[in-house]
Scaffold this active site. Structure first.
Site, PDB file in Angstrom:
ATOM      1  N   LYS A 178      61.426  43.885  41.435  1.00 35.47           N
ATOM      2  CA  LYS A 178      61.182  43.351  40.091  1.00 35.47           C
ATOM      3  C   LYS A 178      59.964  44.118  39.582  1.00 35.47           C
ATOM      4  CE  LYS A 178      59.201  40.935  37.584  1.00 35.47           C
ATOM      5  NZ  LYS A 178      58.398  41.531  36.479  1.00 35.47           N
ATOM      6  N   GLU A 254      48.771  42.633  47.873  1.00 29.34           N
ATOM      7  CA  GLU A 254      47.736  43.597  47.469  1.00 29.34           C
ATOM      8  C   GLU A 254      47.266  43.159  46.090  1.00 29.34           C
ATOM      9  OE1 GLU A 254      49.412  47.542  47.910  1.00 29.34           O
ATOM     10  OE2 GLU A 254      49.229  47.404  50.084  1.00 29.34           O
ATOM     11  N   CYS A 288      43.359  49.410  40.643  1.00 25.12           N
ATOM     12  CA  CYS A 288      42.846  48.274  41.426  1.00 25.12           C
ATOM     13  C   CYS A 288      41.606  48.672  42.213  1.00 25.12           C
ATOM     14  CB  CYS A 288      43.926  47.757  42.361  1.00 25.12           C
ATOM     15  SG  CYS A 288      44.586  49.043  43.426  1.00 25.12           S
ATOM     16  N   GLU A 390      37.451  40.216  37.298  1.00 26.86           N
ATOM     17  CA  GLU A 390      38.095  41.530  37.184  1.00 26.86           C
ATOM     18  C   GLU A 390      38.542  41.738  35.737  1.00 26.86           C
ATOM     19  OE1 GLU A 390      42.122  42.093  38.671  1.00 26.86           O
ATOM     20  OE2 GLU A 390      41.541  44.020  39.526  1.00 26.86           O
TER      21      GLU A 390
HETATM   22  P1  NAD Z   1      50.426  40.634  37.474  1.00 27.73           P
HETATM   23  O1  NAD Z   1      50.062  39.779  38.629  1.00 27.73           O
HETATM   24  O2  NAD Z   1      50.296  40.067  36.120  1.00 27.73           O
HETATM   25  O3  NAD Z   1      51.952  41.095  37.571  1.00 27.73           O
HETATM   26  C1  NAD Z   1      52.442  41.811  38.685  1.00 27.73           C
HETATM   27  C2  NAD Z   1      53.918  41.540  38.829  1.00 27.73           C
HETATM   28  O4  NAD Z   1      54.125  40.180  39.171  1.00 27.73           O
HETATM   29  C3  NAD Z   1      54.728  41.792  37.566  1.00 27.73           C
HETATM   30  O5  NAD Z   1      55.948  42.397  37.939  1.00 27.73           O
HETATM   31  C4  NAD Z   1      54.953  40.389  37.029  1.00 27.73           C
HETATM   32  O6  NAD Z   1      56.090  40.257  36.235  1.00 27.73           O
HETATM   33  C5  NAD Z   1      55.101  39.608  38.315  1.00 27.73           C
HETATM   34  N1  NAD Z   1      54.809  38.172  38.219  1.00 27.73           N
HETATM   35  C6  NAD Z   1      53.915  37.546  37.410  1.00 27.73           C
HETATM   36  N2  NAD Z   1      53.919  36.214  37.664  1.00 27.73           N
HETATM   37  C7  NAD Z   1      54.817  36.003  38.666  1.00 27.73           C
HETATM   38  C8  NAD Z   1      55.265  34.841  39.364  1.00 27.73           C
HETATM   39  N3  NAD Z   1      54.775  33.628  39.108  1.00 27.73           N
HETATM   40  N4  NAD Z   1      56.193  34.999  40.318  1.00 27.73           N
HETATM   41  C9  NAD Z   1      56.685  36.213  40.618  1.00 27.73           C
HETATM   42  N5  NAD Z   1      56.317  37.339  39.981  1.00 27.73           N
HETATM   43  C10 NAD Z   1      55.383  37.245  39.021  1.00 27.73           C
HETATM   44  O7  NAD Z   1      49.599  41.980  37.644  1.00 27.73           O
HETATM   45  P2  NAD Z   1      49.543  43.211  36.627  1.00 27.73           P
HETATM   46  O8  NAD Z   1      48.794  42.757  35.431  1.00 27.73           O
HETATM   47  O9  NAD Z   1      50.886  43.792  36.492  1.00 27.73           O
HETATM   48  O10 NAD Z   1      48.663  44.267  37.455  1.00 27.73           O
HETATM   49  C11 NAD Z   1      47.276  44.302  37.427  1.00 27.73           C
HETATM   50  C12 NAD Z   1      46.698  43.582  38.640  1.00 27.73           C
HETATM   51  O11 NAD Z   1      47.198  44.180  39.829  1.00 27.73           O
HETATM   52  C13 NAD Z   1      45.190  43.701  38.747  1.00 27.73           C
HETATM   53  O12 NAD Z   1      44.669  42.466  39.166  1.00 27.73           O
HETATM   54  C14 NAD Z   1      44.995  44.745  39.842  1.00 27.73           C
HETATM   55  O13 NAD Z   1      43.768  44.692  40.514  1.00 27.73           O
HETATM   56  C15 NAD Z   1      46.142  44.438  40.738  1.00 27.73           C
HETATM   57  N6  NAD Z   1      46.474  45.593  41.566  1.00 27.73           N
HETATM   58  C16 NAD Z   1      46.202  45.557  42.903  1.00 27.73           C
HETATM   59  C17 NAD Z   1      46.478  46.656  43.704  1.00 27.73           C
HETATM   60  C18 NAD Z   1      46.184  46.663  45.183  1.00 27.73           C
HETATM   61  O14 NAD Z   1      46.658  47.566  45.851  1.00 27.73           O
HETATM   62  N7  NAD Z   1      45.442  45.718  45.715  1.00 27.73           N
HETATM   63  C19 NAD Z   1      47.055  47.789  43.126  1.00 27.73           C
HETATM   64  C20 NAD Z   1      47.318  47.789  41.756  1.00 27.73           C
HETATM   65  C21 NAD Z   1      47.042  46.676  40.992  1.00 27.73           C
END
Ligand code: NAD
Length: 486
Positions: A178, A254, A288, A390
């Site tokens: 997804k 992550e 991230c 963040e």
């Molecule tokens: P997000 O959590 O908003 O969304 C990530 C994914 O999760 C999307 O595909 C979204 O549709 C899905 N999602 C959202 N709510 C959900 C739920 N309740 N159930 C299942 N799926 C759900 O994150 P984002 O805004 O896309 O990305 C940015 C974030 O990701 C930042 O916090 C960043 O630090 C983190 N990040 C972490 C790493 C790492 O390796 N630790 C790498 C990249 C990004």
């Protein structure tokens, strides 16, 4: 208008409920595609295709055949490099120069790296004595975990998605991805590459949609998903962990970061400025591992602030194809609003705005884009909002420190623990400080330098588990011990 469909059982299909959403280009706010929004039907179909594929030729394929197929997937991405590049830059607005060197090549490499890992990794064997003197042998067997849900974010869409799909398939699992609703295109393109490479139907599936009450939540709550691997925000990770608790399913998380850079007076200032410029502003701050808190030894504080200011003001904000552009827009207008609300908050809480703090003046045709200025603050208290939360934008706060102990304490004063950078030319100090900072990775005199065989993951609120090299095998396989009494 281009249409982006789900990829289920080797075929592109639309949503049975007819629901769609717009895919917007963040440079100008214009629609670039219509995306099908998956509901329960699509998730059910994708999960049953993935389950069935485990029993098909994929399930009985030997590791060499699997490895050869994954090499073909990597070659397939590289053969369509420009298509992937254009799609990624249209979805995210990031500069071609960045995606050309990081997103697309790393996206392809993730298949080769994990194919090589699985091919070369053995399992353990222990012999043991028994009271009757005949002894026993223990050995481990590695089996795929089964059907894996992959939920990925928008900041490095292809790279972070394949970072999970690569090892999952190398280990013989099947997946349902997804992708983020903001960046669906390269994941959809990967479906075509999978078919061309000869990956059996149902091994790789994609369902588009949102998180709560949409494809993301339906997928993570699905009882026939064996494990969930997620990259994204810490709050979303918490919701996914709760979903995974039903059925006691394994998770790899992550999550977010609030990463520190610690700059000692004995650093090489040129290197520290170059590295910190990248770690704060690369990908418009949407990494991230990016730095949002900078701690600088007091004797070089003023010089460092002045030089980082000059460096930030030298960055060119522009469209992906502009060869001189260092920074694109943020991923969406929604994210722009969030980042700008932090800019406002920093000013309200008393920050000195060293540079930036607003929206750059862009040409007329780009005014609808999600642009923000590279921003630096000083002078905030340690409990200020922009120091605790963040932001995920091109900004940082710089604060002076006086001793090594204070720097370590400040670096660790956060709920997160993903990454950090230490800038010093004193090798003993580098080792000493690196050992005391609570983060999954500590860079010394560098940033974003990654050997894909090394463990990657976060401490504290930044995640659970480690991926990379053999560490990925821990999550994507089940180890079974066989004990044979001789
Ligand atoms: P997000 O959590 O908003 O969304 C990530 C994914 O999760 C999307 O595909 C979204 O549709 C899905 N999602 C959202 N709510 C959900 C739920 N309740 N159930 C299942 N799926 C759900 O994150 P984002 O805004 O896309 O990305 C940015 C974030 O990701 C930042 O916090 C960043 O630090 C983190 N990040 C972490 C790493 C790492 O390796 N630790 C790498 C990249 C990004």
């Amino acid at each position: 208008m281009k249409e982006i469909k789900h990829f289920i059982n080797g075929e592109f299909v639309g949503s049975s409920n007819g629901k769609t959403f717009e895919n917007i280009n963040p440079i100008n706010g214009k629609q670039i595609a219509t995306v099908h929004e998956g509901g329960m039907d699509e998730v059910n179909q994708a999960v049953s295709s993935a389950r069935a594929a485990l029993q098909s030729e994929w399930g009985s394929m030997d590791v060499n055949e699997r490895v050869n197929l994954l090499y073909k997937v990597a070659d397939g991405i590289n053969a369509r490099f420009d298509e992937f590049l254009e799609a990624e830059c249209a979805d995210t607005g990031k500069p071609y120069s960045l995606a050309r060197h990081i997103d697309i090549p790393r996206g392809a490499a993730n298949f080769k790296v994990f194919a090589d890992t699985i091919k070369n990794e053995g399992t353990e064997l222990f012999t043991m004595p028994t009271p009757d003197g005949t002894g026993a042998i223990n050995y481990a067997l590695r089996a795929p975990k089964g059907v894996i849900a992959v939920i990925s974010p928008w900041n490095l869409p292809l790279l972070l998605m394949t970072w999970k799909v690569g090892p999952a398939l190398a280990c013989g699992n099947t997946v349902i991805v997804k992708p983020s609703e903001e960046t669906p295109t390269t994941t959809a393109l990967l479906g075509e590459v999978m078919n061309d490479a000869g990956i059996p139907k149902g091994v790789f599936n994609v369902v588009h949609g949102f998180g709560p009450d949409s494809a993301g939540a339906y997928l993570t709550q699905h009882a026939d998903v064996d494990a969930i691997t997620f990259t994204g925000e810490t709050l979303t990770g918490t919701a996914i962990m709760q979903a995974a608790a039903v059925g006691v399913r394994d998770i790899s998380l992550e999550l977010g970061g609030k990463n520190p850079a610690v700059v000692f007076a004995d650093c090489d200032m040129d290197k520290a400025i170059e590295g910190t410029t990248r770690s704060v502003f690369a990908n418009c701050g949407q990494v991230c591992l990016g730095t949002e808190r900078v701690f600088v030894e007091r004797s070089i504080f003023d010089e460092f602030v002045e030089r980082l200011k000059q460096s930030a003001e030298g960055l060119k904000v522009g469209v992906p194809e502009d060869k001189d552009s260092n920074m694109g827009p943020l991923v969406s207008k929604t994210h722009q609003e969030k980042v700008l609300s932090y800019y406002k908050n920093a000013a309200e809480e008393g920050a000195t705005v060293v540079t930036g703090g607003g929206v750059p003046d862009m040409p007329e045709d780009l005014k609808g884009g999600a642009w923000v200025e590279p921003t630096i603050w000083t002078g905030l208290a340690d409990d200020a909002t922009v120091i605790r939360e963040e932001i995920f934008g091109p900004c940082c706060h710089i604060r002076p420190f006086d001793t090594e102990e204070e720097a370590i304490q400040l670096a660790n004063d956060t709920e997160y623990g993903l990454a950090s950078s230490v800038w010093t030319e004193n090798i003993s100090r580098a080792h000493r400080v690196a050992a005391q900072i609570d983060s999954g990775i500590v860079w010394v005199n560098s940033w974003f330098l990654r050997d894909l065989r090394t463990p990657f993951g976060g401490m504290k609120g930044s995640g659970i588990g480690r991926e990379g090299g053999v560490h990925s095998l821990e999550f994507y396989t089940e180890l079974k011990n066989v004990c044979i009494k001789l």
